[in-house]
Design a protein around this motif. Structure first.
Motif, short mmCIF file in Angstrom:
data_model
loop_
_atom_site.label_atom_id
_atom_site.label_comp_id
_atom_site.label_asym_id
_atom_site.label_seq_id
_atom_site.Cartn_x
_atom_site.Cartn_y
_atom_site.Cartn_z
N PRO A 126 -15.13 4.09 -39.58
CA PRO A 126 -15.48 4.02 -38.16
C PRO A 126 -14.73 5.07 -37.35
O PRO A 126 -13.58 5.41 -37.64
CB PRO A 126 -15.04 2.61 -37.75
N ARG A 127 -15.42 5.60 -36.37
CA ARG A 127 -14.82 6.61 -35.50
C ARG A 127 -13.81 5.94 -34.58
O ARG A 127 -14.09 4.90 -33.99
CB ARG A 127 -15.94 7.26 -34.68
N LYS A 128 -12.63 6.51 -34.45
CA LYS A 128 -11.63 5.91 -33.59
C LYS A 128 -11.98 6.16 -32.13
O LYS A 128 -12.56 7.19 -31.78
CB LYS A 128 -10.22 6.39 -33.93
N LYS A 129 -11.62 5.19 -31.28
CA LYS A 129 -11.99 5.24 -29.87
C LYS A 129 -10.74 5.39 -29.01
O LYS A 129 -10.55 4.66 -28.04
CB LYS A 129 -12.77 3.99 -29.51
N GLU A 152 -7.82 -1.25 -35.92
CA GLU A 152 -9.25 -1.56 -35.86
C GLU A 152 -10.10 -0.50 -35.16
O GLU A 152 -11.21 -0.77 -34.75
CB GLU A 152 -9.45 -2.91 -35.16
N GLY A 153 -9.57 0.70 -34.99
CA GLY A 153 -10.35 1.76 -34.38
C GLY A 153 -10.26 1.84 -32.87
O GLY A 153 -10.78 2.75 -32.25
N ARG A 154 -9.60 0.86 -32.24
CA ARG A 154 -9.42 0.85 -30.79
C ARG A 154 -7.94 0.63 -30.48
O ARG A 154 -7.26 -0.08 -31.18
CB ARG A 154 -10.18 -0.30 -30.13
#
Length: 125
Positions: A2-5, A95-97
């Motif tokens: 997943p792309r990190k935000k 978790e990407g956020r």
């Protein structure tokens, strides 16, 4: 993957201000090697037992958060030992956020100030 935000380079180092940054045995060895010292020397200089943990990073004074990781570069507002950083730092936030980055982005948009850093002391509330 997943792309990190979030973008750590636009954060003033909130996660580095956590009172507990655990250092596992493998991390301690990596940090000792980074500084070219023995594990025993690294134990005395860089770590301490605290909050029920065998080893955590020592901290230093910081104008924004009160205290921050001793390895944090306060002028550049980034990790000063990035290549040798502990495993907990390598996987954060997980978790990407990053909740703090979301908050910071919201505040900077609201303030119309790309450099805004919230230093509000909420302990009086």
């Amino acid at each position: 993957m997943p792309r990190k935000k979030y973008d750590c380079s636009k954060c003033p180092g909130y996660c580095c201000s956590y009172p507990v940054i655990e250092v596992k045995d493998r991390d301690a060895l990596r940090i000792a090697k980074h500084f070219g010292v023995t594990l025993a020397a690294a134990e005395k200089r860089y770590f301490k037992a605290a909050h029920g943990y065998k080893r955590v990073l020592r901290r230093k004074a910081d104008e924004h958060y009160g205290k921050i990781c001793q390895f944090f570069d306060q002028e550049k507002r980034c990790c000063g030992i990035y290549e040798a950083r502990p495993s907990i730092c390598r996987v954060f936030p997980g978790e990407g956020r990053c909740g703090y980055y979301d908050f910071l982005t919201f505040e900077r948009d609201g303030q119309e100030d790309e450099t805004f850093i919230s230093t509000t002391d909420h302990s009086a509330n």
